[in-house]
Design a protein around this motif. Structure first.
Motif, PDB file in Angstrom:
ATOM      1  N   HIS A  15      38.952 -49.647 -25.090  1.00 19.18           N
ATOM      2  CA  HIS A  15      37.535 -49.244 -25.098  1.00 19.18           C
ATOM      3  C   HIS A  15      36.958 -49.118 -23.688  1.00 19.18           C
ATOM      4  CE1 HIS A  15      37.534 -49.613 -29.394  1.00 19.18           C
ATOM      5  NE2 HIS A  15      37.924 -50.864 -29.331  1.00 19.18           N
ATOM      6  N   CYS A  16      35.709 -48.641 -23.600  1.00 19.16           N
ATOM      7  CA  CYS A  16      35.041 -48.551 -22.293  1.00 19.16           C
ATOM      8  C   CYS A  16      33.572 -48.910 -22.442  1.00 19.16           C
ATOM      9  CB  CYS A  16      35.214 -47.161 -21.681  1.00 19.16           C
ATOM     10  SG  CYS A  16      33.981 -45.984 -22.208  1.00 19.16           S
ATOM     11  N   LEU A  17      32.930 -49.052 -21.281  1.00 28.90           N
ATOM     12  CA  LEU A  17      31.547 -49.533 -21.204  1.00 28.90           C
ATOM     13  C   LEU A  17      30.571 -48.783 -22.122  1.00 28.90           C
ATOM     14  CD1 LEU A  17      30.057 -51.582 -19.393  1.00 28.90           C
ATOM     15  CD2 LEU A  17      29.800 -49.776 -17.689  1.00 28.90           C
ATOM     16  N   LYS A  18      30.740 -47.468 -22.247  1.00 28.39           N
ATOM     17  CA  LYS A  18      29.770 -46.681 -23.033  1.00 28.39           C
ATOM     18  C   LYS A  18      29.898 -46.965 -24.528  1.00 28.39           C
ATOM     19  CE  LYS A  18      28.400 -41.790 -23.650  1.00 28.39           C
ATOM     20  NZ  LYS A  18      26.945 -41.750 -23.748  1.00 28.39           N
ATOM     21  N   ALA A  19      31.089 -47.371 -24.967  1.00 27.22           N
ATOM     22  CA  ALA A  19      31.257 -47.674 -26.396  1.00 27.22           C
ATOM     23  C   ALA A  19      32.234 -48.826 -26.566  1.00 27.22           C
ATOM     24  CB  ALA A  19      31.786 -46.448 -27.139  1.00 27.22           C
ATOM     25  N   TRP A  42      34.135 -52.019 -19.438  1.00 27.36           N
ATOM     26  CA  TRP A  42      34.710 -51.568 -18.171  1.00 27.36           C
ATOM     27  C   TRP A  42      34.684 -50.047 -18.104  1.00 27.36           C
ATOM     28  CZ3 TRP A  42      35.716 -54.318 -14.020  1.00 27.36           C
ATOM     29  CH2 TRP A  42      36.512 -53.777 -12.998  1.00 27.36           C
ATOM     30  N   CYS A  43      34.264 -49.511 -16.963  1.00 30.12           N
ATOM     31  CA  CYS A  43      34.306 -48.053 -16.795  1.00 30.12           C
ATOM     32  C   CYS A  43      35.652 -47.661 -16.188  1.00 30.12           C
ATOM     33  CB  CYS A  43      33.159 -47.590 -15.898  1.00 30.12           C
ATOM     34  SG  CYS A  43      33.340 -45.850 -15.467  1.00 30.12           S
ATOM     35  N   HIS A  44      36.405 -46.823 -16.883  1.00 29.67           N
ATOM     36  CA  HIS A  44      37.735 -46.429 -16.399  1.00 29.67           C
ATOM     37  C   HIS A  44      37.649 -45.331 -15.339  1.00 29.67           C
ATOM     38  CE1 HIS A  44      39.311 -48.863 -19.582  1.00 29.67           C
ATOM     39  NE2 HIS A  44      38.548 -48.212 -20.449  1.00 29.67           N
ATOM     40  N   VAL A  45      36.472 -44.738 -15.176  1.00 32.88           N
ATOM     41  CA  VAL A  45      36.335 -43.681 -14.169  1.00 32.88           C
ATOM     42  C   VAL A  45      36.076 -44.287 -12.799  1.00 32.88           C
ATOM     43  CG1 VAL A  45      34.964 -41.694 -13.417  1.00 32.88           C
ATOM     44  CG2 VAL A  45      35.566 -41.967 -15.825  1.00 32.88           C
ATOM     45  N   ILE A  46      35.087 -45.183 -12.716  1.00 34.93           N
ATOM     46  CA  ILE A  46      34.804 -45.759 -11.391  1.00 34.93           C
ATOM     47  C   ILE A  46      35.368 -47.172 -11.254  1.00 34.93           C
ATOM     48  CG2 ILE A  46      32.790 -44.336 -10.882  1.00 34.93           C
ATOM     49  CD1 ILE A  46      31.032 -46.654 -11.692  1.00 34.93           C
ATOM     50  N   THR A 100      28.332 -49.502 -14.290  1.00 35.36           N
ATOM     51  CA  THR A 100      27.789 -48.133 -14.308  1.00 35.36           C
ATOM     52  C   THR A 100      28.669 -47.184 -15.093  1.00 35.36           C
ATOM     53  OG1 THR A 100      27.024 -48.626 -12.093  1.00 35.36           O
ATOM     54  CG2 THR A 100      26.840 -46.336 -12.795  1.00 35.36           C
ATOM     55  N   CYS A 101      28.027 -46.356 -15.916  1.00 34.08           N
ATOM     56  CA  CYS A 101      28.727 -45.277 -16.629  1.00 34.08           C
ATOM     57  C   CYS A 101      28.324 -43.958 -15.969  1.00 34.08           C
ATOM     58  CB  CYS A 101      28.325 -45.276 -18.098  1.00 34.08           C
ATOM     59  SG  CYS A 101      28.814 -43.776 -18.974  1.00 34.08           S
ATOM     60  N   VAL A 102      29.312 -43.165 -15.610  1.00 31.27           N
ATOM     61  CA  VAL A 102      29.017 -41.900 -14.926  1.00 31.27           C
ATOM     62  C   VAL A 102      29.426 -40.695 -15.775  1.00 31.27           C
ATOM     63  CG1 VAL A 102      29.076 -42.825 -12.577  1.00 31.27           C
ATOM     64  CG2 VAL A 102      31.208 -42.070 -13.651  1.00 31.27           C
ATOM     65  N   ALA A 103      29.397 -40.866 -17.107  1.00 31.55           N
ATOM     66  CA  ALA A 103      29.727 -39.749 -18.004  1.00 31.55           C
ATOM     67  C   ALA A 103      28.803 -38.567 -17.693  1.00 31.55           C
ATOM     68  CB  ALA A 103      29.558 -40.183 -19.453  1.00 31.55           C
ATOM     69  N   ALA A 104      29.313 -37.352 -17.907  1.00 34.14           N
ATOM     70  CA  ALA A 104      28.632 -36.161 -17.389  1.00 34.14           C
ATOM     71  C   ALA A 104      27.601 -35.571 -18.341  1.00 34.14           C
ATOM     72  CB  ALA A 104      29.671 -35.091 -17.052  1.00 34.14           C
ATOM     73  N   ARG A 122      29.227 -36.760 -21.588  1.00 34.13           N
ATOM     74  CA  ARG A 122      30.623 -36.624 -22.016  1.00 34.13           C
ATOM     75  C   ARG A 122      31.593 -37.269 -21.028  1.00 34.13           C
ATOM     76  NH1 ARG A 122      31.433 -33.552 -26.160  1.00 34.13           N
ATOM     77  NH2 ARG A 122      33.637 -33.228 -25.648  1.00 34.13           N
ATOM     78  N   CYS A 123      32.718 -37.765 -21.571  1.00 33.47           N
ATOM     79  CA  CYS A 123      33.744 -38.374 -20.715  1.00 33.47           C
ATOM     80  C   CYS A 123      35.089 -38.316 -21.429  1.00 33.47           C
ATOM     81  CB  CYS A 123      33.372 -39.822 -20.422  1.00 33.47           C
ATOM     82  SG  CYS A 123      34.624 -40.688 -19.453  1.00 33.47           S
ATOM     83  N   LEU A 124      36.139 -38.115 -20.643  1.00 33.84           N
ATOM     84  CA  LEU A 124      37.496 -38.047 -21.205  1.00 33.84           C
ATOM     85  C   LEU A 124      37.906 -39.364 -21.861  1.00 33.84           C
ATOM     86  CD1 LEU A 124      39.210 -36.153 -18.265  1.00 33.84           C
ATOM     87  CD2 LEU A 124      38.899 -35.307 -20.596  1.00 33.84           C
ATOM     88  N   PHE A 125      37.280 -40.466 -21.448  1.00 34.18           N
ATOM     89  CA  PHE A 125      37.640 -41.764 -22.022  1.00 34.18           C
ATOM     90  C   PHE A 125      36.739 -42.137 -23.201  1.00 34.18           C
ATOM     91  CE2 PHE A 125      39.002 -41.893 -17.591  1.00 34.18           C
ATOM     92  CZ  PHE A 125      40.321 -42.274 -17.747  1.00 34.18           C
ATOM     93  N   TYR A 126      35.767 -41.282 -23.502  1.00 34.30           N
ATOM     94  CA  TYR A 126      34.780 -41.591 -24.549  1.00 34.30           C
ATOM     95  C   TYR A 126      34.885 -40.606 -25.716  1.00 34.30           C
ATOM     96  CZ  TYR A 126      30.034 -41.860 -26.563  1.00 34.30           C
ATOM     97  OH  TYR A 126      28.968 -41.954 -27.411  1.00 34.30           O
ATOM     98  N   ASN A 127      34.971 -39.316 -25.408  1.00 30.69           N
ATOM     99  CA  ASN A 127      35.029 -38.310 -26.471  1.00 30.69           C
ATOM    100  C   ASN A 127      36.454 -38.221 -27.008  1.00 30.69           C
ATOM    101  OD1 ASN A 127      32.717 -37.147 -24.401  1.00 30.69           O
ATOM    102  ND2 ASN A 127      32.178 -37.073 -26.547  1.00 30.69           N
TER     103      ASN A 127
HETATM  104  S1  SF4 Z   1      32.176 -42.889 -17.302  1.00 31.82           S
HETATM  105 FE1  SF4 Z   1      33.163 -44.879 -17.618  1.00 31.82          FE
HETATM  106  S2  SF4 Z   1      31.813 -46.058 -18.993  1.00 31.82           S
HETATM  107 FE2  SF4 Z   1      31.168 -43.888 -19.028  1.00 31.82          FE
HETATM  108  S3  SF4 Z   1      32.223 -43.051 -20.826  1.00 31.82           S
HETATM  109 FE3  SF4 Z   1      33.539 -42.690 -19.045  1.00 31.82          FE
HETATM  110  S4  SF4 Z   1      34.930 -44.454 -18.916  1.00 31.82           S
HETATM  111 FE4  SF4 Z   1      33.260 -44.974 -20.317  1.00 31.82          FE
END
Ligand code: SF4
Ligand SMILES: Cc1cc2nc3c(=O)[nH]c(=O)nc-3n(C[C@H](O)[C@H](O)[C@H](O)COP(=O)(O)OP(=O)(O)OC[C@H]3O[C@@H](n4cnc5c(N)ncnc54)[C@H](O)[C@@H]3O)c2cc1C
Length: 322
Positions: free
Chosen positions: A134-138, A142-146, A151-155, A118-123
């Motif tokens: 958009h972000c790397l996971k979907a 680009w990952c907006h967290v790191i 790398t995606c660091v969704a929890a 899960r991630c605030l930028f994805y869910n």
């Molecule tokens: S951690 Fe980064 S790449 Fe992964 S879902 Fe969140 S914003 Fe997207």
């Protein structure tokens, strides 16, 4: 209004039929409490949902000195089971703390172990994600967290997984070439986009939990915004065997701080001797140092890190003095 995409629902009656029905444009659906909200958000558009609701329900039993839990067991059943409450109380507690009663009545243990990161930028809705670029996971790069392209660091946000890891659980997976048993600690990888080491189409059928040794004490503590429904901002699973105030073994696993749950090392030094308040402080500091939450989910990371020590101190004191 959020709408589901069009799909066909298949209803196999055996695990083998379910596996045979799988193909790259199909997904398994157990309770649907993780999958369906994601589909409504446009996170995936499978052509077929393979419902697991008609598979035989194996329940919860003791077999060869281990607790065997069918993947289709609901979280409510797990939380209320006398066997689980007696033999693996932290697992019953973790299940009882997931979401809300309605979700626990539908959500299964299998789905809880395999739920998406899960991630605030994805869910978010497709509109919301598009507005952000958009972000790397979907859909994005680009990952907006790191702030990077790789790398995606969704929890990993399951409440039961940290407990199951502490209990040394393993899972049975059925695939096209047969069944295999995998230690749960080998299921996860540090990649929020692809965090499960499953072969394509593998179905989780059963969970095996070794019968805890005499003197077992354990707990699960959860940090969240609202006690009534929210995902963990941090999960803390402690398990061990005790003689009075002396831990003989001790395991601590921290959840919801990254794509994989984090086992805390160097706890052997505190085993085999009375656990003093100073010892508890030292363990709390080890947990704090080993816990590195990020901004993928709600809650200031520095505060969540500090809370890992507070939760450890409170939980260990209660277990020692029980
Ligand atoms: S951690 Fe980064 S790449 Fe992964 S879902 Fe969140 S914003 Fe997207
Ligand atoms: C408002 C809300 C709050 C929530 N809060 C929490 C919370 O606090 N803690 C928490 O842990 N979870 C929470 N959840 C997530 C979810 O409800 C639970 O994790 C639940 O246990 C998921 O189980 P399910 O059977 O509904 O899974 P599903 O949604 O059916 O499936 C989840 C994923 O697992 C796959 N899958 C399911 N079963 C199998 C199987 N047997 N073999 C192979 N793949 C399978 C599916 O394809 C899907 O990818 C929440 C959900 C909502 C909507």
């Amino acid at each position: 209004m959020l709408r589901l995409p069009p799909f066909v629902v298949l209803q196999p009656e055996t695990p083998e039929q379910a596996v045979a029905a799988w193909h790259p444009e199909a997904v398994y659906m157990a309770g649907g409490t993780d999958l369906l909200p994601n589909l409504k958000h446009g996170l995936g558009a499978p052509k077929q949902l393979i419902s697991l609701n008609r598979l035989p329900r194996g329940g919860i039993l003791i077999e060869a000195e281990q607790l065997v839990v069918c993947a289709s067991t609901t979280l409510s059943e797990l939380a209320q089971s006398k066997l689980v409450r007696g033999l693996a109380p932290p697992l019953a507690r973790a299940a009882s703390l997931v979401a809300s009663p309605q979700i626990r009545n539908a959500g299964t243990l299998g789905g809880n172990i395999l739920l998406d990161t899960r991630c605030l930028f994805y869910n978010q809705t497709a509109f919301w994600r598009r507005a952000l670029g958009h972000c790397l996971k979907a859909e994005g790069d680009w990952c907006h967290v790191i702030g990077g392209p790789k790398t995606c660091v969704a929890a990993q946000s399951s409440d039961t997984v940290p407990v199951l890891l502490g209990l040394d659980a393993s899972v049975e997976l059925l695939g096209a070439s047969g069944a295999r048993v995998l230690a749960l600690r080998d299921l996860f990888r540090f990649n929020g986009m692809d965090h499960l080491k499953l072969e394509p189409g593998e179905l989780l059928t059963r969970v095996f939990i070794p019968r805890p040794a005499p003197g077992f004490r354990g707990t699960y503590e959860k940090l969240r915004v609202r006690d009534s429904i929210d995902f963990p901002q941090l999960g803390l699973a402690i398990s061990g065997t005790w003689e009075g105030t002396t831990p003989k073994t001790l395991d601590i696993v921290v959840g919801a701080a990254g794509p994989i749950p984090k086992p805390i090392g160097k706890l052997e030094a505190f085993c085999g001797q009375e656990l003093t308040d100073e010892g508890i402080e030292a363990i709390a500091e080890l947990v704090r140092k080993g816990t590195r939450p990020n901004e993928a989910i709600h809650g200031d990371p520095a505060w969540r890190r500090q809370m890992s020590a507070v939760m450890t101190r409170r939980a260990l004191t209660a277990l020692r003095d029980a």
